[in-house]
Design an enzyme around this catalytic site. Structure first.
Site, mmCIF file in Angstrom:
data_model
loop_
_atom_site.group_PDB
_atom_site.id
_atom_site.type_symbol
_atom_site.label_atom_id
_atom_site.label_comp_id
_atom_site.label_asym_id
_atom_site.label_seq_id
_atom_site.Cartn_x
_atom_site.Cartn_y
_atom_site.Cartn_z
ATOM 1 N N HIS A 1 34.366 19.449 26.565
ATOM 2 C CA HIS A 1 34.107 20.352 27.965
ATOM 3 C C HIS A 1 33.021 20.845 27.776
ATOM 4 O O HIS A 1 32.319 21.880 27.116
ATOM 5 C CB HIS A 1 35.320 21.457 27.687
ATOM 6 C CG HIS A 1 35.163 22.182 29.205
ATOM 7 N ND1 HIS A 1 35.408 23.446 29.664
ATOM 8 C CD2 HIS A 1 34.667 21.638 30.729
ATOM 9 C CE1 HIS A 1 34.558 24.126 30.709
ATOM 10 N NE2 HIS A 1 35.052 23.077 30.976
ATOM 11 N N HIS B 1 32.045 21.091 39.538
ATOM 12 C CA HIS B 1 34.016 19.741 39.471
ATOM 13 C C HIS B 1 33.687 19.318 40.678
ATOM 14 O O HIS B 1 34.702 18.289 40.665
ATOM 15 C CB HIS B 1 34.707 20.889 39.234
ATOM 16 C CG HIS B 1 34.722 21.995 37.945
ATOM 17 N ND1 HIS B 1 34.257 22.945 37.808
ATOM 18 C CD2 HIS B 1 34.814 21.393 36.674
ATOM 19 C CE1 HIS B 1 34.107 23.408 35.972
ATOM 20 N NE2 HIS B 1 34.792 22.142 35.822
ATOM 21 N N ARG C 1 41.537 47.124 40.990
ATOM 22 C CA ARG C 1 42.246 48.746 40.214
ATOM 23 C C ARG C 1 42.846 48.875 41.648
ATOM 24 O O ARG C 1 42.598 49.328 42.703
ATOM 25 C CB ARG C 1 41.082 49.188 39.911
ATOM 26 C CG ARG C 1 41.763 50.754 40.065
ATOM 27 C CD ARG C 1 43.023 50.981 38.268
ATOM 28 N NE ARG C 1 43.539 51.789 38.239
ATOM 29 C CZ ARG C 1 44.609 52.024 38.433
ATOM 30 N NH1 ARG C 1 45.456 51.396 38.829
ATOM 31 N NH2 ARG C 1 45.367 53.164 37.987
ATOM 32 N N CYS D 1 35.786 51.052 36.720
ATOM 33 C CA CYS D 1 36.907 51.998 36.741
ATOM 34 C C CYS D 1 36.947 52.856 34.944
ATOM 35 O O CYS D 1 36.082 52.501 34.544
ATOM 36 C CB CYS D 1 38.164 50.777 36.107
ATOM 37 S SG CYS D 1 39.794 51.956 36.455
ATOM 38 N N TYR E 1 41.839 61.656 36.352
ATOM 39 C CA TYR E 1 40.412 60.928 36.483
ATOM 40 C C TYR E 1 39.328 62.306 35.703
ATOM 41 O O TYR E 1 38.744 62.376 36.765
ATOM 42 C CB TYR E 1 39.991 60.295 37.713
ATOM 43 C CG TYR E 1 39.940 59.363 37.502
ATOM 44 C CD1 TYR E 1 40.843 57.800 37.205
ATOM 45 C CD2 TYR E 1 40.970 58.748 39.362
ATOM 46 C CE1 TYR E 1 41.277 56.566 37.228
ATOM 47 C CE2 TYR E 1 41.939 57.425 39.637
ATOM 48 C CZ TYR E 1 41.971 56.409 38.584
ATOM 49 O OH TYR E 1 42.402 55.402 39.394
#
Length: 458
Positions: free
Chosen positions: A34, A59, A133, A180, A316
């Site tokens: 490949h 492709h 998220r 995140c 957080y």
């Protein structure tokens, strides 16, 4: 064959099968041939080629399909191609489909990250591969009836349709990385257990965002000068079982700054926002933790205090390594806004066997607050000696809202074991800490120690 039978063939030892349309192919003998490398084609093993081929235009050429035909071993059974019936009782039943390359950290709500092998293939992350998220089910929003409510102090309000948001305010574009707070949390959990999704290094992605400046919308709502520490609070259309929406806030000073380029975004990489990423409108706060870039935006409100949301008040936030769940006081720590300097190695992967000769190490680096990365140092021997990586050309200049991609090429000898390490330096000369232990915290956020990848040279 059934799709379940195809899915059993995911490794060279079990044979590598893929599908295209209704045809089934055994491509085991092609894996090492490949052009993109065996790691890339193995991402599709046991499943459909189409989602991966859609990412790379090469492709779609006729000779690729012609090559594939030589590996055909059968066809999918017609009854197996039918989609399963939807579960109307499941609040997540209306979620959108996701790209099969995303590595799933939780299904409900959906949280997934792109595999490192694809993360740094291009400067802009394809929308299908952008890390996802979600805290709650993805809302279904009818764009024609959508209204955004903007509330200023003193009861002034502004209600905007999606068309009005596009037409009344100049479109602004900014290329920004979102990360995140829990990116690389899995490394913290190896020191001591933490509570949170086990993100690897892929809870970070970069896109070209388009929309109205939040500043312009707030001024149109009649916001005047404010003294003191005011905030802009956001609420989303995603809600829990009690109807409570996701919410977050940023300081008003950032929201009103033309240099901060905070957006009410309706475009992502030149397309309308995908459902998983906030359709029809989301906040994008460059240089700030992704938790503040609220998706499926319902309301914007100027307030003398931060958002009362759980995710602003009781999540957080970072703490000393000695703080545990018996002693934690979320009210004692400020909410995370700008994130610290960060970097990670995306290729090769941990535990890989690499050929002797020239080794290519690839990765990303980023720092919060628009502090551009100026250098990435890479070590092949666990941090005893260092080399400077090449920062790849950025497609555009401007504030350092977006990551830097980097590469290092170095000769390596057969029979050796290497510990690859990277660390980034931003323009304020902030640098990553060398180990996880001293920055460990009970929620596993702000994980930015040197990234370490052991490999062997064959």
């Amino acid at each position: 064959y059934t799709r379940a039978e195809v899915a059993q063939h995911r490794t060279p030892s079990d044979r590598v099968w893929v599908t295209h349309g209704t045809d089934v192919f055994d491509v085991t003998d092609f894996v090492e041939l490949h052009p993109g490398g065996p790691d890339k084609i193995l991402l599709a093993a046991g499943g459909a080629l189409e989602p991966f081929w859609a990412l790379y235009a090469v492709h779609s050429q006729p000779h690729v399909l012609e090559l594939l035909r030589d590996y055909k071993v059968g066809e999918l059974s017609p009854e197996d191609a039918a989609p399963p019936p939807a579960d109307t009782e499941d609040p997540f039943a209306g979620d959108p489909p996701r790209h099969p390359a995303l590595r799933v950290n939780s299904l409900k709500p959906f949280n997934g990250e792109p595999p490192p092998e694809l993360l740094t293939q291009s400067f802009l992350t394809p929308n299908e591969l952008f890390f996802t998220r979600n805290h709650l089910p993805v809302p279904a929003v009818e764009p024609g009836s959508y209204r955004l409510r903007v509330e200023g102090p003193g009861g002034r309000t502004l209600s905007l349709s999606l068309a009005e948001l596009r037409q009344r305010f100049p479109k602004h574009e900014v290329t920004a990385t979102l990360q995140c707070a829990g990116n690389r949390r899995s490394e913290m959990s190896r020191v001591r257990p933490v509570k949170g999704l086990a993100w690897d290094i892929g809870a970070i992605s970069t896109a070209r965002w388009g929309g109205a400046r939040l500043r312009d919308v707030l001024l149109a709502a009649g916001l005047g000068d404010k003294s003191g520490e005011w905030h802009v609070c956001f609420e989303g259309l995603d809600t829990d079982a009690s109807g409570t929406p996701y919410g977050a806030s940023i300081p008003l000073e950032r929201a009103l700054s033309a240099e901060a380029e905070v957006l009410l975004a309706y475009e992502m990489n030149g397309q309308e926002l995908p459902r998983d990423h906030g359709f029809p409108v989301r906040v994008v706060v460059p240089g700030v933790v992704g938790a503040r870039s609220v998706k499926w935006l319902r309301s914007v409100a100027v307030s003398p205090s931060e958002s009362p949301s759980h995710w602003q008040q009781n999540d957080y936030k970072g703490f000393c390594p000695s703080v545990d769940w018996d002693s934690v006081d979320f009210g004692s720590a400020p909410a995370i806004q700008e994130l610290p300097v960060q970097s990670a190695i995306t290729e090769p992967r941990p535990g890989a066997a690499v050929p002797a000769g020239e080794l290519t190490v690839k990765g990303y680096a980023w720092s919060g607050g628009g502090r551009e990365v100026v250098r990435v140092d890479v070590s092949l021997d666990g941090g005893r000696t260092w080399r400077v990586a090449e920062l790849l050309p950025r497609p555009e200049r401007g504030r350092g809202w977006a990551w830097a991609l980097w590469e290092l090429r170095a000769p390596v000898a057969a029979g050796t074991r290497l510990e690859l390490v990277c660390k980034a330096v931003d323009r304020s000369y902030n640098v990553q800490p060398d180990s996880v232990g001293p920055i460990w915290n009970l929620r596993g956020v702000l994980s930015n120690a040197w990234h370490r990848v052991p490999v062997t040279v064959t």
